[in-house]
Design a protein around this motif. Structure first.
Motif, PDB file in Angstrom:
ATOM      1  N   ASN A  99      49.531  38.478-130.182  1.00  0.00           N
ATOM      2  CA  ASN A  99      49.892  37.193-130.798  1.00  0.00           C
ATOM      3  C   ASN A  99      49.644  35.995-129.890  1.00  0.00           C
ATOM      4  OD1 ASN A  99      50.804  38.310-133.299  1.00  0.00           O
ATOM      5  ND2 ASN A  99      52.617  39.043-132.207  1.00  0.00           N
ATOM      6  N   ASP A 100      48.572  36.046-129.121  1.00  0.00           N
ATOM      7  CA  ASP A 100      48.180  34.876-128.332  1.00  0.00           C
ATOM      8  C   ASP A 100      47.776  33.746-129.275  1.00  0.00           C
ATOM      9  OD1 ASP A 100      48.489  35.475-125.652  1.00  0.00           O
ATOM     10  OD2 ASP A 100      46.470  36.269-125.397  1.00  0.00           O
ATOM     11  N   PRO A 101      47.928  32.494-128.820  1.00  0.00           N
ATOM     12  CA  PRO A 101      47.392  31.385-129.615  1.00  0.00           C
ATOM     13  C   PRO A 101      45.874  31.561-129.762  1.00  0.00           C
ATOM     14  CG  PRO A 101      48.651  30.573-127.723  1.00  0.00           C
ATOM     15  CD  PRO A 101      48.570  32.059-127.596  1.00  0.00           C
ATOM     16  N   LEU A 102      45.321  31.134-130.876  1.00  0.00           N
ATOM     17  CA  LEU A 102      43.891  31.303-131.128  1.00  0.00           C
ATOM     18  C   LEU A 102      43.019  30.690-130.042  1.00  0.00           C
ATOM     19  CD1 LEU A 102      43.481  30.863-134.983  1.00  0.00           C
ATOM     20  CD2 LEU A 102      43.267  32.939-133.604  1.00  0.00           C
ATOM     21  N   LYS A 103      43.495  29.615-129.402  1.00  0.00           N
ATOM     22  CA  LYS A 103      42.674  28.956-128.377  1.00  0.00           C
ATOM     23  C   LYS A 103      42.359  29.895-127.210  1.00  0.00           C
ATOM     24  CE  LYS A 103      46.250  26.827-125.555  1.00  0.00           C
ATOM     25  NZ  LYS A 103      46.716  25.620-124.922  1.00  0.00           N
ATOM     26  N   LYS A 104      43.219  30.891-126.959  1.00  0.00           N
ATOM     27  CA  LYS A 104      42.938  31.831-125.872  1.00  0.00           C
ATOM     28  C   LYS A 104      41.766  32.748-126.202  1.00  0.00           C
ATOM     29  CE  LYS A 104      47.234  31.936-123.326  1.00  0.00           C
ATOM     30  NZ  LYS A 104      47.987  32.772-122.410  1.00  0.00           N
ATOM     31  N   SER A 105      41.476  32.916-127.487  1.00  0.00           N
ATOM     32  CA  SER A 105      40.341  33.736-127.924  1.00  0.00           C
ATOM     33  C   SER A 105      39.043  32.942-127.992  1.00  0.00           C
ATOM     34  CB  SER A 105      40.617  34.322-129.313  1.00  0.00           C
ATOM     35  OG  SER A 105      41.720  35.173-129.284  1.00  0.00           O
ATOM     36  N   PHE A 106      39.137  31.636-127.844  1.00  0.00           N
ATOM     37  CA  PHE A 106      37.948  30.798-128.042  1.00  0.00           C
ATOM     38  C   PHE A 106      36.773  31.178-127.148  1.00  0.00           C
ATOM     39  CE2 PHE A 106      35.328  27.072-127.129  1.00  0.00           C
ATOM     40  CZ  PHE A 106      34.793  26.882-128.389  1.00  0.00           C
ATOM     41  N   PRO A 107      36.962  31.374-125.820  1.00  0.00           N
ATOM     42  CA  PRO A 107      35.793  31.731-125.008  1.00  0.00           C
ATOM     43  C   PRO A 107      35.138  33.038-125.469  1.00  0.00           C
ATOM     44  CG  PRO A 107      37.592  31.032-123.601  1.00  0.00           C
ATOM     45  CD  PRO A 107      38.148  31.166-124.991  1.00  0.00           C
ATOM     46  N   ALA A 108      35.942  34.044-125.795  1.00  0.00           N
ATOM     47  CA  ALA A 108      35.377  35.307-126.260  1.00  0.00           C
ATOM     48  C   ALA A 108      34.609  35.106-127.561  1.00  0.00           C
ATOM     49  CB  ALA A 108      36.476  36.352-126.433  1.00  0.00           C
ATOM     50  N   PHE A 109      35.155  34.300-128.466  1.00  0.00           N
ATOM     51  CA  PHE A 109      34.477  34.020-129.729  1.00  0.00           C
ATOM     52  C   PHE A 109      33.162  33.276-129.495  1.00  0.00           C
ATOM     53  CE2 PHE A 109      33.672  31.232-133.379  1.00  0.00           C
ATOM     54  CZ  PHE A 109      33.488  32.186-134.370  1.00  0.00           C
ATOM     55  N   LEU A 110      33.183  32.295-128.621  1.00  0.00           N
ATOM     56  CA  LEU A 110      31.979  31.523-128.308  1.00  0.00           C
ATOM     57  C   LEU A 110      30.899  32.429-127.715  1.00  0.00           C
ATOM     58  CD1 LEU A 110      30.582  28.761-128.078  1.00  0.00           C
ATOM     59  CD2 LEU A 110      31.668  28.517-125.830  1.00  0.00           C
TER      60      LEU A 110
END
Length: 121
Positions: free
Chosen positions: A98-109
């Motif tokens: 349940n991390d905030p979505l912003k923590k996934s941003f680099p992986a998504f990018l």
């Protein structure tokens, strides 16, 4: 070879190498949970320490594969898709805790960049 693909390969490869070889013992805003280093991050995800070493080794090998693919194009797609699979795992782990979505941003990018590298237009 397309210069944009080479640029993306370098960006992804050097970023992955930076995270796993240079920044691995440092706190960053992208670490899962409240982790201050990469080992703690894997513990936050409920994963064993050996998994950190396995994932790290795979990411480093595949990042080097992306760099080598500049001269050996046959390595480009397999390296990019291997990294893409691992990056999907990274995103899944952030979601799991349940991390905030912003923590996934680099992986998504980087996932998006890997898919562009693997399947250029």
């Amino acid at each position: 070879m397309n210069y944009l693909l080479i640029a993306l390969q370098c960006i992804v490869a050097f970023s992955i190498l930076n995270v796993w070889l240079i920044q691995n013992k440092k706190a960053t805003p992208w670490r899962g949970g409240n982790a201050t280093n990469i080992i703690e991050e894997f513990k936050e995800y409920g994963l064993p320490v050996w998994m950190c070493y396995l994932v790290g080794a795979l990411k480093v090998i595949l990042a080097i594969g992306l760099l080598a693919a500049i001269w050996v194009p046959e390595l480009r797609q397999i390296s990019a898709l291997g990294l893409a699979a691992l990056l999907i795992g990274s995103i899944a782990m952030h979601i799991k805790i349940n991390d905030p979505l912003k923590k996934s941003f680099p992986a998504f990018l980087f996932l998006c960049m890997c898919l562009i590298i693997a399947f250029p237009l």
